[in-house]
Design a protein around this motif. Structure first.
Motif, PDB file in Angstrom:
ATOM      1  N   ARG A  45       0.835  -1.211   0.000  1.00 52.09           N
ATOM      2  CA  ARG A  45       0.000   0.000   0.000  1.00 52.09           C
ATOM      3  C   ARG A  45       0.866   1.256   0.000  1.00 52.09           C
ATOM      4  NH1 ARG A  45      -5.182   0.653   1.421  1.00 52.09           N
ATOM      5  NH2 ARG A  45      -5.225  -1.361   2.503  1.00 52.09           N
ATOM      6  N   GLU A  46       1.890   1.285   0.847  1.00 51.49           N
ATOM      7  CA  GLU A  46       2.717   2.488   0.943  1.00 51.49           C
ATOM      8  C   GLU A  46       3.632   2.632  -0.267  1.00 51.49           C
ATOM      9  OE1 GLU A  46       2.123   4.784   3.146  1.00 51.49           O
ATOM     10  OE2 GLU A  46       0.542   3.452   3.897  1.00 51.49           O
ATOM     11  N   ALA A  47       4.160   1.519  -0.779  1.00 52.89           N
ATOM     12  CA  ALA A  47       5.005   1.604  -1.964  1.00 52.89           C
ATOM     13  C   ALA A  47       4.206   2.119  -3.163  1.00 52.89           C
ATOM     14  CB  ALA A  47       5.618   0.239  -2.268  1.00 52.89           C
ATOM     15  N   LEU A  48       2.952   1.706  -3.256  1.00 51.04           N
ATOM     16  CA  LEU A  48       2.110   2.133  -4.369  1.00 51.04           C
ATOM     17  C   LEU A  48       1.921   3.650  -4.372  1.00 51.04           C
ATOM     18  CD1 LEU A  48       0.494   0.891  -6.713  1.00 51.04           C
ATOM     19  CD2 LEU A  48      -1.489   0.798  -5.188  1.00 51.04           C
ATOM     20  N   ARG A  49       1.997   4.276  -3.216  1.00 46.45           N
ATOM     21  CA  ARG A  49       1.813   5.732  -3.135  1.00 46.45           C
ATOM     22  C   ARG A  49       2.973   6.488  -3.789  1.00 46.45           C
ATOM     23  NH1 ARG A  49      -2.283   6.462   0.744  1.00 46.45           N
ATOM     24  NH2 ARG A  49      -2.327   4.855   2.388  1.00 46.45           N
ATOM     25  N   VAL A  50       4.147   5.874  -3.844  1.00 46.83           N
ATOM     26  CA  VAL A  50       5.332   6.603  -4.312  1.00 46.83           C
ATOM     27  C   VAL A  50       5.871   6.092  -5.640  1.00 46.83           C
ATOM     28  CG1 VAL A  50       5.984   7.196  -1.963  1.00 46.83           C
ATOM     29  CG2 VAL A  50       6.935   5.130  -3.001  1.00 46.83           C
ATOM     30  N   LEU A  51       5.392   4.949  -6.112  1.00 45.15           N
ATOM     31  CA  LEU A  51       5.923   4.405  -7.362  1.00 45.15           C
ATOM     32  C   LEU A  51       5.482   5.255  -8.564  1.00 45.15           C
ATOM     33  CD1 LEU A  51       5.422   0.570  -6.854  1.00 45.15           C
ATOM     34  CD2 LEU A  51       7.609   1.757  -7.158  1.00 45.15           C
ATOM     35  N   PRO A  52       6.410   5.631  -9.420  1.00 47.60           N
ATOM     36  CA  PRO A  52       6.057   6.384 -10.644  1.00 47.60           C
ATOM     37  C   PRO A  52       5.581   5.423 -11.731  1.00 47.60           C
ATOM     38  CG  PRO A  52       8.429   6.124 -10.518  1.00 47.60           C
ATOM     39  CD  PRO A  52       7.871   5.476  -9.274  1.00 47.60           C
ATOM     40  N   MET A  53       4.350   4.962 -11.612  1.00 45.46           N
ATOM     41  CA  MET A  53       3.852   3.896 -12.484  1.00 45.46           C
ATOM     42  C   MET A  53       3.909   4.279 -13.970  1.00 45.46           C
ATOM     43  SD  MET A  53       0.608   2.699 -10.138  1.00 45.46           S
ATOM     44  CE  MET A  53      -0.022   1.540 -11.352  1.00 45.46           C
ATOM     45  N   ALA A  54       3.576   5.523 -14.284  1.00 46.17           N
ATOM     46  CA  ALA A  54       3.605   5.944 -15.685  1.00 46.17           C
ATOM     47  C   ALA A  54       5.027   5.931 -16.227  1.00 46.17           C
ATOM     48  CB  ALA A  54       2.984   7.330 -15.827  1.00 46.17           C
ATOM     49  N   GLU A  55       5.994   6.374 -15.432  1.00 45.79           N
ATOM     50  CA  GLU A  55       7.387   6.360 -15.875  1.00 45.79           C
ATOM     51  C   GLU A  55       7.896   4.924 -16.027  1.00 45.79           C
ATOM     52  OE1 GLU A  55      11.205   7.241 -17.033  1.00 45.79           O
ATOM     53  OE2 GLU A  55       9.372   8.447 -17.076  1.00 45.79           O
ATOM     54  N   LEU A  56       7.519   4.048 -15.111  1.00 43.58           N
ATOM     55  CA  LEU A  56       7.917   2.642 -15.227  1.00 43.58           C
ATOM     56  C   LEU A  56       7.337   2.032 -16.495  1.00 43.58           C
ATOM     57  CD1 LEU A  56       7.593   1.356 -11.549  1.00 43.58           C
ATOM     58  CD2 LEU A  56       9.563   2.355 -12.717  1.00 43.58           C
ATOM     59  N   ARG A  57       6.124   2.416 -16.852  1.00 40.46           N
ATOM     60  CA  ARG A  57       5.507   1.936 -18.097  1.00 40.46           C
ATOM     61  C   ARG A  57       6.297   2.422 -19.308  1.00 40.46           C
ATOM     62  NH1 ARG A  57       1.536   3.853 -21.921  1.00 40.46           N
ATOM     63  NH2 ARG A  57       0.097   2.174 -22.571  1.00 40.46           N
ATOM     64  N   ARG A  58       6.696   3.688 -19.297  1.00 39.75           N
ATOM     65  CA  ARG A  58       7.466   4.238 -20.420  1.00 39.75           C
ATOM     66  C   ARG A  58       8.796   3.498 -20.578  1.00 39.75           C
ATOM     67  NH1 ARG A  58       4.884   9.228 -18.941  1.00 39.75           N
ATOM     68  NH2 ARG A  58       6.386   9.608 -17.274  1.00 39.75           N
ATOM     69  N   ARG A  59       9.444   3.227 -19.471  1.00 38.73           N
ATOM     70  CA  ARG A  59      10.738   2.539 -19.536  1.00 38.73           C
ATOM     71  C   ARG A  59      10.560   1.091 -19.983  1.00 38.73           C
ATOM     72  NH1 ARG A  59      13.358   4.489 -13.877  1.00 38.73           N
ATOM     73  NH2 ARG A  59      15.101   3.153 -14.525  1.00 38.73           N
ATOM     74  N   ARG A  60       9.500   0.454 -19.536  1.00 39.16           N
ATOM     75  CA  ARG A  60       9.213  -0.921 -19.964  1.00 39.16           C
ATOM     76  C   ARG A  60       8.948  -0.973 -21.470  1.00 39.16           C
ATOM     77  NH1 ARG A  60       5.094  -1.715 -16.679  1.00 39.16           N
ATOM     78  NH2 ARG A  60       3.453  -1.489 -18.250  1.00 39.16           N
ATOM     79  N   THR A  61       8.175  -0.006 -21.956  1.00 40.21           N
ATOM     80  CA  THR A  61       7.856   0.049 -23.377  1.00 40.21           C
ATOM     81  C   THR A  61       9.095   0.356 -24.212  1.00 40.21           C
ATOM     82  OG1 THR A  61       5.637   0.819 -22.820  1.00 40.21           O
ATOM     83  CG2 THR A  61       6.348   1.132 -25.085  1.00 40.21           C
ATOM     84  N   ARG A  62       9.928   1.261 -23.728  1.00 40.32           N
ATOM     85  CA  ARG A  62      11.162   1.591 -24.447  1.00 40.32           C
ATOM     86  C   ARG A  62      12.084   0.378 -24.529  1.00 40.32           C
ATOM     87  NH1 ARG A  62      14.852   5.542 -21.328  1.00 40.32           N
ATOM     88  NH2 ARG A  62      15.407   3.546 -20.363  1.00 40.32           N
ATOM     89  N   ASN A  63      12.245  -0.335 -23.427  1.00 37.91           N
ATOM     90  CA  ASN A  63      13.061  -1.543 -23.440  1.00 37.91           C
ATOM     91  C   ASN A  63      12.501  -2.570 -24.416  1.00 37.91           C
ATOM     92  OD1 ASN A  63      15.034  -0.761 -21.623  1.00 37.91           O
ATOM     93  ND2 ASN A  63      14.130  -1.801 -19.871  1.00 37.91           N
ATOM     94  N   GLY A  64      11.167  -2.704 -24.418  1.00 35.53           N
ATOM     95  CA  GLY A  64      10.547  -3.660 -25.318  1.00 35.53           C
ATOM     96  C   GLY A  64      10.789  -3.305 -26.777  1.00 35.53           C
ATOM     97  N   ALA A  65      10.708  -2.007 -27.098  1.00 35.02           N
ATOM     98  CA  ALA A  65      10.953  -1.575 -28.471  1.00 35.02           C
ATOM     99  C   ALA A  65      12.393  -1.848 -28.883  1.00 35.02           C
ATOM    100  CB  ALA A  65      10.632  -0.086 -28.607  1.00 35.02           C
ATOM    101  N   ARG A  66      13.322  -1.626 -27.969  1.00 40.42           N
ATOM    102  CA  ARG A  66      14.736  -1.891 -28.285  1.00 40.42           C
ATOM    103  C   ARG A  66      14.964  -3.385 -28.530  1.00 40.42           C
ATOM    104  NH1 ARG A  66      19.594   0.980 -27.425  1.00 40.42           N
ATOM    105  NH2 ARG A  66      21.435  -0.375 -27.478  1.00 40.42           N
TER     106      ARG A  66
END
Length: 356
Positions: A220-241
């Motif tokens: 619950r507390e980790a979810l408050r601070v995780l930059p979910m949108a940024e993690l998605r962007r990095r995951r997508t960028r890695n996938g494209a590479r």
């Protein structure tokens, strides 16, 4: 020091930063995605009189098993690859569950129906607007030991919160311990790898419980601070590479998604051989999913035996993606053929904007 590099498998204990915490719509948190779906179906039975659940024939069997005692089920044709068939018509009192396969927009029915979307593979995508309810398992895209979420894009009342269940909290504690030990192992510490693998396995068994619980305090507390949108962007960028470096892989169609990279082999035998070769090289792909032969149409069963999923999340750098691609090219190269030169880099595609 021994090289403890790996790609794939369960998250170690990390708390990525480097972006703004992602605001979420009004939601309810539970101990797992399966628990979230159970809470949602029980809510639908009470509030909307749901009497039948339509589920995709191509879907995680553990999720189906977790709710089979709540409503009669009817499977319908669905596929994660190629043009999707239309969802079945529904009658009053029936609810249709559709899936975002690997982050793709789900197939929505054209006839009026209550619709549930499983957004586990991309919880912060924008496409869920027409669904009555959306749920997701959070630990598939985020470094959390547990957690499931439910929200309603159309503003419907949410299922009630669940009290914390002691057995579930113990399960989350085992998963968190495993994540911490894995972090220490990857950092070169004297940690027995079999111990944290055993804890991950025990936790996975515990998460199959049908008792609905609140999420753990840590998640619950980790979810408050995780930059979910940024993690998605990095995951997508890695996938494209990674996908770019796999262009022309013989006998394989490569599909880049926001969840990762999906490999579609022409036959099951090469898929299995490549999978074992990757594991020997400390690259741990996933099979999503191993479907039951007795309830799966032959066409979809064959497809499930030819797919392999590769993780591309925030844990890995460009060099890691290149290393994984080189291993795949080596494993897929016909016997006697010399290794080709690596393809020139192509700019990664821009991911779709995350929901704000």
């Amino acid at each position: 020091m021994t090289d403890r590099w790996e790609c794939g498998s369960s998250f170690p204990l990390i708390l990525p930063t480097g972006g703004t915490p992602t605001p979420l719509p009004e939601h309810r948190l539970y101990g797992s995605g399966r628990q979230a779906l159970r809470a949602l179906i029980e809510h639908g039975r009470r509030e909307y009189g749901w009497t039948l659940l339509h589920v995709p024939a191509y879907y995680c069997p553990e999720v189906v098993e977790s709710v089979v005692d709540l409503l009669p089920l009817r499977r319908y044709d669905a596929t994660p690859v190629g043009p999707p068939p239309p969802p079945p018509p529904t009658r009053p009192g029936e609810v249709l569950l559709t899936v975002s396969y690997f982050g793709q927009a789900p197939t929505m029915p054209t006839t009026p129906a209550h619709v549930i979307v499983d957004a586990t593979h991309d919880p912060v995508a924008e496409w869920a607007g027409g669904a009555d309810f959306v749920f997701a398992s959070l630990r598939k895209t985020l470094p959390l030991p547990d957690g499931g979420i439910v929200w309603s894009p159309t503003g419907r009342p949410l299922p009630p919160a669940a009290p914390p269940d002691p057995e579930h909290l113990a399960t989350a504690g085992r998963a968190l311990t495993a994540m911490a030990l894995k972090s220490a192992y990857l950092a070169g510490e004297s940690v027995d790898k079999s111990r944290y693998l055993e804890l991950f396995g025990t936790a996975e068994t515990g998460l199959r419980s049908r008792t609905v619980s609140d999420i753990s305090d840590y998640s619950r507390e980790a979810l408050r601070v995780l930059p979910m949108a940024e993690l998605r962007r990095r995951r997508t960028r890695n996938g494209a590479r990674l996908a770019t470096r796999l262009v022309g892989l013989p006998g394989v169609s490569v599909h880049a998604h926001t969840f990762g990279v999906l490999l579609e082999f022409t036959r099951p035998e090469p898929r299995d051989r490549v999978r074992h070769g990757l594991i020997q090289r400390d690259i741990y792909p996933a099979m999503l999913w191993t479907l039951p032969p007795e309830t799966t149409p032959p066409r979809l069963l064959d497809l499930s035996r030819r797919l392999l999923y590769l993780h591309t999340d925030v844990r890995w750098s460009d060099e890691d993606m290149d290393r994984a691609a080189a291993a795949l090219r080596e494993l897929c190269r016909p016997p006697g053929e010399h290794a080709p030169s690596a393809p020139r880099p192509i700019a990664a595609r821009t991911p779709a904007p995350a929901r704000s």
